[in-house]
Design a protein around this motif. Structure first.
Motif, PDB file in Angstrom:
ATOM      1  N   ASP A  71       2.046   3.275   0.811  1.00 21.56           N
ATOM      2  CA  ASP A  71       2.917   2.464  -0.043  1.00 21.56           C
ATOM      3  C   ASP A  71       2.043   1.684  -1.018  1.00 21.56           C
ATOM      4  O   ASP A  71       1.834   0.478  -0.878  1.00 21.56           O
ATOM      5  N   THR A  72       1.557   2.362  -2.018  1.00 21.51           N
ATOM      6  CA  THR A  72       0.593   1.763  -2.946  1.00 21.51           C
ATOM      7  C   THR A  72       1.234   0.781  -3.918  1.00 21.51           C
ATOM      8  O   THR A  72       0.531   0.014  -4.577  1.00 21.51           O
ATOM      9  N   THR A  73       2.564   0.774  -4.012  1.00 19.21           N
ATOM     10  CA  THR A  73       3.236  -0.166  -4.916  1.00 19.21           C
ATOM     11  C   THR A  73       3.698  -1.430  -4.200  1.00 19.21           C
ATOM     12  O   THR A  73       4.222  -2.337  -4.842  1.00 19.21           O
ATOM     13  N   TYR A 107       8.131   6.440   0.430  1.00 20.18           N
ATOM     14  CA  TYR A 107       7.448   5.164   0.611  1.00 20.18           C
ATOM     15  C   TYR A 107       6.300   5.205   1.622  1.00 20.18           C
ATOM     16  O   TYR A 107       5.299   4.514   1.436  1.00 20.18           O
TER      17      TYR A 107
END
Length: 162
Positions: A109-111, A93
């Motif tokens: 944490d691109t999501t 993450y």
């Protein structure tokens, strides 16, 4: 570019002023305190936590001098039992290792899977210190600027009372 370079480049792009201090590796608050930083600077304690089922991941930022009471934090974030996330979850993450956790890692944490919580008492801090994803340096910036950085990564800063 490595993780630290990515963070510093993002700070420059956002026109966020910062100071970078190189130092010996500091894995714990005791090791940090032994480095002799300015006592007016707030070196933050950063906890990467998960709920009981591993469905929620939280980055909790506290004053370095505060005790991390996971029961109290659990109640504040309205979660099931909390525990520290594994090394694998840290890597997945935030792309960091234990001892290098900081909100600056949210760039990875691109999501948007990580929830971000700051202790209310940090809102008025003039200078906060965080690792730039490695524990051999500290980046100092204001609370307003760290909040701007976090929001630029697509995360929302929530406040808790610890």
């Amino acid at each position: 570019m490595n993780n630290r370079e990515n963070i510093l480049e993002k700070l420059k792009t956002l026109e966020i002023p910062y100071a970078l201090v190189e130092h010996a590796p500091a894995f714990t608050m005791d090791e940090y305190n032994a480095l002799g930083f300015n006592p007016n600077d707030e070196i933050c304690k950063n906890l990467f936590l998960r709920d009981y089922k591993g469905a929620r991941h939280m980055l909790v930022v506290l004053q370095g001098s505060k005790h991390a009471d996971l029961g109290l934090i659990r109640d504040e974030v309205e979660s099931s039992k909390l525990s520290f996330a594994s090394d694998e979850r840290l890597a997945k993450y935030l792309d960091v290792k234990k001892g290098s956790v900081s909100p600056l890692g949210l760039i990875n944490d691109t999501t948007g899977a990580v929830e971000v919580y700051f202790d209310e008492d940090l809102k008025d801090a003039a200078r906060l210190g965080f690792h730039p994803n490695d524990n051999t340096a500290t980046v100092f910036l204001s609370f307003q600027d760290v909040q701007k950085y976090i929001e630029s990564t697509g995360h929302t800063v929530r406040f808790i009372q610890v």
